[in-house]
Motif scaffolding. Structure first.
Motif, mmCIF file in Angstrom:
data_model
loop_
_atom_site.group_PDB
_atom_site.id
_atom_site.type_symbol
_atom_site.label_atom_id
_atom_site.label_comp_id
_atom_site.label_asym_id
_atom_site.label_seq_id
_atom_site.Cartn_x
_atom_site.Cartn_y
_atom_site.Cartn_z
ATOM 1 N N GLY A 184 0.882 -1.296 0.071
ATOM 2 C CA GLY A 184 -0.041 -0.115 0.057
ATOM 3 C C GLY A 184 0.834 1.336 -0.031
ATOM 4 N N ARG A 185 0.193 2.245 0.890
ATOM 5 C CA ARG A 185 0.902 3.758 0.628
ATOM 6 C C ARG A 185 1.697 3.787 1.940
ATOM 7 N N ALA A 186 2.972 3.921 1.931
ATOM 8 C CA ALA A 186 3.603 4.238 3.157
ATOM 9 C C ALA A 186 3.343 5.321 4.085
ATOM 10 N N ALA A 187 2.787 6.527 3.223
ATOM 11 C CA ALA A 187 2.306 7.662 3.762
ATOM 12 C C ALA A 187 1.130 7.626 4.601
ATOM 13 N N GLU A 188 0.427 6.229 4.390
ATOM 14 C CA GLU A 188 -0.749 5.930 5.023
ATOM 15 C C GLU A 188 -0.234 5.314 6.355
ATOM 16 N N LEU B 76 13.891 3.381 8.312
ATOM 17 C CA LEU B 76 12.922 4.328 7.464
ATOM 18 C C LEU B 76 13.802 4.430 6.280
ATOM 19 N N THR B 77 14.660 3.393 5.750
ATOM 20 C CA THR B 77 15.342 3.572 4.492
ATOM 21 C C THR B 77 14.516 4.044 3.357
ATOM 22 N N GLY B 78 13.080 3.486 3.376
ATOM 23 C CA GLY B 78 12.421 3.420 2.096
ATOM 24 C C GLY B 78 11.655 4.976 2.069
ATOM 25 N N LEU B 79 11.804 5.736 3.149
ATOM 26 C CA LEU B 79 11.218 6.948 2.831
ATOM 27 C C LEU B 79 11.840 8.090 2.171
ATOM 28 N N THR B 80 11.306 8.397 0.948
ATOM 29 C CA THR B 80 12.079 9.502 0.491
ATOM 30 C C THR B 80 11.295 11.091 0.752
ATOM 31 N N ASP B 81 10.407 10.912 1.360
ATOM 32 C CA ASP B 81 9.639 12.253 1.787
ATOM 33 C C ASP B 81 10.142 12.702 3.041
ATOM 34 N N ALA B 82 11.164 13.695 2.838
ATOM 35 C CA ALA B 82 11.666 14.292 4.316
ATOM 36 C C ALA B 82 10.668 14.434 5.399
ATOM 37 N N ASP B 83 9.544 15.296 5.060
ATOM 38 C CA ASP B 83 8.695 15.718 5.988
ATOM 39 C C ASP B 83 8.024 14.421 6.634
ATOM 40 N N ALA C 36 9.456 11.470 6.878
ATOM 41 C CA ALA C 36 10.712 10.800 7.627
ATOM 42 C C ALA C 36 10.602 11.647 8.895
ATOM 43 N N ARG C 37 10.762 12.680 9.022
ATOM 44 C CA ARG C 37 10.747 13.665 10.237
ATOM 45 C C ARG C 37 9.543 13.131 11.209
ATOM 46 N N GLU C 38 8.328 13.145 10.560
ATOM 47 C CA GLU C 38 7.286 12.884 11.377
ATOM 48 C C GLU C 38 7.473 11.451 12.007
ATOM 49 N N CYS C 39 7.678 10.482 11.225
ATOM 50 C CA CYS C 39 8.132 9.138 11.757
ATOM 51 C C CYS C 39 8.967 9.029 13.001
ATOM 52 N N GLU C 40 10.225 9.815 12.681
ATOM 53 C CA GLU C 40 10.987 9.745 13.858
ATOM 54 C C GLU C 40 10.610 10.472 15.028
ATOM 55 N N SER C 41 9.911 11.696 15.080
ATOM 56 C CA SER C 41 9.172 12.245 16.058
ATOM 57 C C SER C 41 8.394 11.369 16.738
ATOM 58 N N ALA C 42 7.613 10.567 15.927
ATOM 59 C CA ALA C 42 6.646 9.546 16.702
ATOM 60 C C ALA C 42 7.355 8.537 17.422
ATOM 61 N N ALA C 43 8.402 7.994 16.702
ATOM 62 C CA ALA C 43 9.124 6.965 17.445
ATOM 63 C C ALA C 43 9.751 7.247 18.568
ATOM 64 N N ALA C 44 10.348 8.627 18.813
ATOM 65 C CA ALA C 44 10.892 9.153 19.968
ATOM 66 C C ALA C 44 10.156 9.007 21.142
ATOM 67 N N GLU C 45 8.762 9.120 20.897
ATOM 68 C CA GLU C 45 7.903 9.148 22.102
ATOM 69 C C GLU C 45 7.851 7.869 22.874
ATOM 70 N N THR C 46 8.444 6.613 22.235
ATOM 71 C CA THR C 46 8.519 5.530 22.951
ATOM 72 C C THR C 46 9.973 5.148 22.872
ATOM 73 N N LEU C 47 10.951 5.944 22.555
ATOM 74 C CA LEU C 47 12.266 5.466 22.619
ATOM 75 C C LEU C 47 12.703 4.274 21.572
ATOM 76 N N ARG D 224 16.559 4.089 12.379
ATOM 77 C CA ARG D 224 17.649 4.072 11.495
ATOM 78 C C ARG D 224 17.251 4.966 10.322
ATOM 79 N N ARG D 225 17.739 6.327 10.325
ATOM 80 C CA ARG D 225 17.354 7.248 9.318
ATOM 81 C C ARG D 225 17.475 6.827 7.869
ATOM 82 N N PRO D 226 16.522 7.403 6.949
ATOM 83 C CA PRO D 226 16.840 7.167 5.633
ATOM 84 C C PRO D 226 18.067 7.882 4.925
ATOM 85 N N ALA D 227 18.794 7.197 4.165
ATOM 86 C CA ALA D 227 20.029 7.793 3.500
ATOM 87 C C ALA D 227 20.220 6.907 2.138
#
Length: 281
Positions: free
Chosen positions: A206-210, A226-233, A235-246, A250-253
Motif C-alpha cells: 500500500g502507501r507508506a504515507a498512510e 526508515l530507509t524507504g522513505l524519500t519524503d523528508a517531512d 521521515a521527520r514525522e515518523c522519527e518524532s513519533a518513534a521518539a515518544e516510545t524511545l 535508522r534514518r533514511p540515507a
C-alpha cells in the motif's frame, strides 16, 4: 473458439488472475478495509491501520520463539529462503525483476544466513576486569523491527533490509515499496514455504504515507528502519513519533544495495547484554 490472451493458457479458457494479498502471521489475508490498488494490471491489497496492528501483534507473538531458536537453525531456515527464491527465478523474471537482481538477492540471503551463528563471536566479547569475575558482553535481538522498504529495486533492496533484521532473532513488519508489491509478495510466498515460523516476517502493501506514521508510533515496535522513505517531512514525522516510545530509528540515507553490505545492519537491531560471574577457585 477465440484464442486466449494469456500465454500458455489453452484457447477459450480465461486465466485466473492473481490478487496479491497481505502476508501476516504466516497467512495471506485481504486487507480488512477491502481496498485494493492496481499495479501492472494486478490488484494489490491496500493495507490499513488495522492491518498494521494485526501485523505487529503477529510479530510480537512470534519473536520469543524465533529468538529462542538456535542460531544454526535460523541460518538453515534463511538458507531455505534462498533456495525457494532460486526456484522462483522465472516467476520473478515474469514480474520484471532482472535475472542479475534475482541472483544477487539469492546470494544476499545466503550471505546473511551464514552470519546467524557467527554474529555473537563478532559482536560479543569477554571483557577484561580488575577482579575475580568473568565479564561477558553478549548480543541479543532488539525485538520487533518495523521496516519501510526502499523502492530502489523490486527484490534486492527489500532483501537487504529484511534479512539482517530477522537473522539475529528479531521479527519484522515490512511496508513494501508501493511500486513493487508483486515481487515483495512473491518473496513472501517463498518465505511461507521455507519453514520460517508464522509472524517472523509480515509484509504489508500500500502507501507508506498512510501506514508508516502508525508503525512509527506503535508502542510494541522496538526498532524502525526508515530507509524507504524519500519524503523528508514524512521521515521527520515518523522519527518524532518513534521518539515518544524511545524506539530505535535508522534514518533514511542513500545506499548502494549492490555493494558489500557489511555488518552494520546486523548490528543496528541488536542489544548488548553484559553479565558478571564470579570465577571459581
Amino acid at each position: 473458439m477465440p484464442e486466449s490472451a494469456e500465454p500458455g493458457v489453452p484457447a477459450g479458457r480465461l486465466a485466473v488472475r492473481k490478487t496479491y494479498k497481505l502476508f501476516v502471521g504466516g497467512a495471506f489475508p485481504r486487507s480488512e478495509s477491502g481496498r485494493t490498488y492496481e499495479v501492472r494490471g494486478a490488484n494489490v491489497a491496500l493495507a490499513s491501520r488495522k492491518d498494521l496492528r494485526d501485523a505487529v501483534v503477529a510479530a510480537r507473538a512470534a519473536q520469543p520463539g524465533w529468538a529462542g531458536a538456535t542460531p544454526y537453525l535460523r541460518g538453515q531456515i534463511l538458507y531455505r529462503v534462498a533456495e525457494m527464491l532460486e526456484a522462483r527465478a522465472a516467476e520473478f523474471g515474469a514480474l520484471g525483476v532482472a535475472a542479475a537482481e534475482v541472483a544477487a538477492a539469492v546470494d544476499r540471503w545466503v550471505w546473511y544466513a551464514g552470519w546467524a551463528d557467527k554474529v555473537a563471536q563478532v559482536r560479543g566479547n569477554a571483557n577484561a576486569v580488575a577482579g575475580p569475575y568473568f565479564n561477558l558482553s553478549v548480543p541479543e535481538p532488539l525485538g520487533v523491527v518495523g521496516v519501510v522498504a526502499p523502492a530502489d529495486g523490486p527484490l534486492l533492496a527489500l532483501t537487504s533490509v529484511l534479512a539482517p533484521a530477522v537473522v539475529t532473532g528479531n521479527t519484522a513488519v515490512v511496508l513494501a515499496a508501493a511500486a513493487h508489491p508483486a515481487a515483495a509478495l512473491t518473496l513472501a510466498e517463498a518465505v511461507a514455504t521455507a519453514d520460517v515460523p508464522g509472524g517472523v516476517v509480515n509484509l504489508l502493501t500500500g502507501r507508506a504515507a498512510e501506514t508508516a506514521p502508525w508503525l512509527a508510533a506503535h508502542r510494541d515496535v522496538d526498532g524502525l528502519d526508515l530507509t524507504g522513505l524519500t519524503d523528508a517531512d514524512l521521515a521527520r514525522e515518523c522519527e518524532s513519533a518513534a521518539a515518544e516510545t524511545l524506539t530505535r530509528v535508522r534514518r533514511p540515507a542513500p545506499e548502494d544495495f549492490a555493494a558489500d553490505p557489511g555488518t552494520g545492519r546486523l548490528a543496528a537491531w541488536l542489544e548488548t547484554k553484559t553479565v558478571w560471574h564470579p570465577k571459581g577457585r
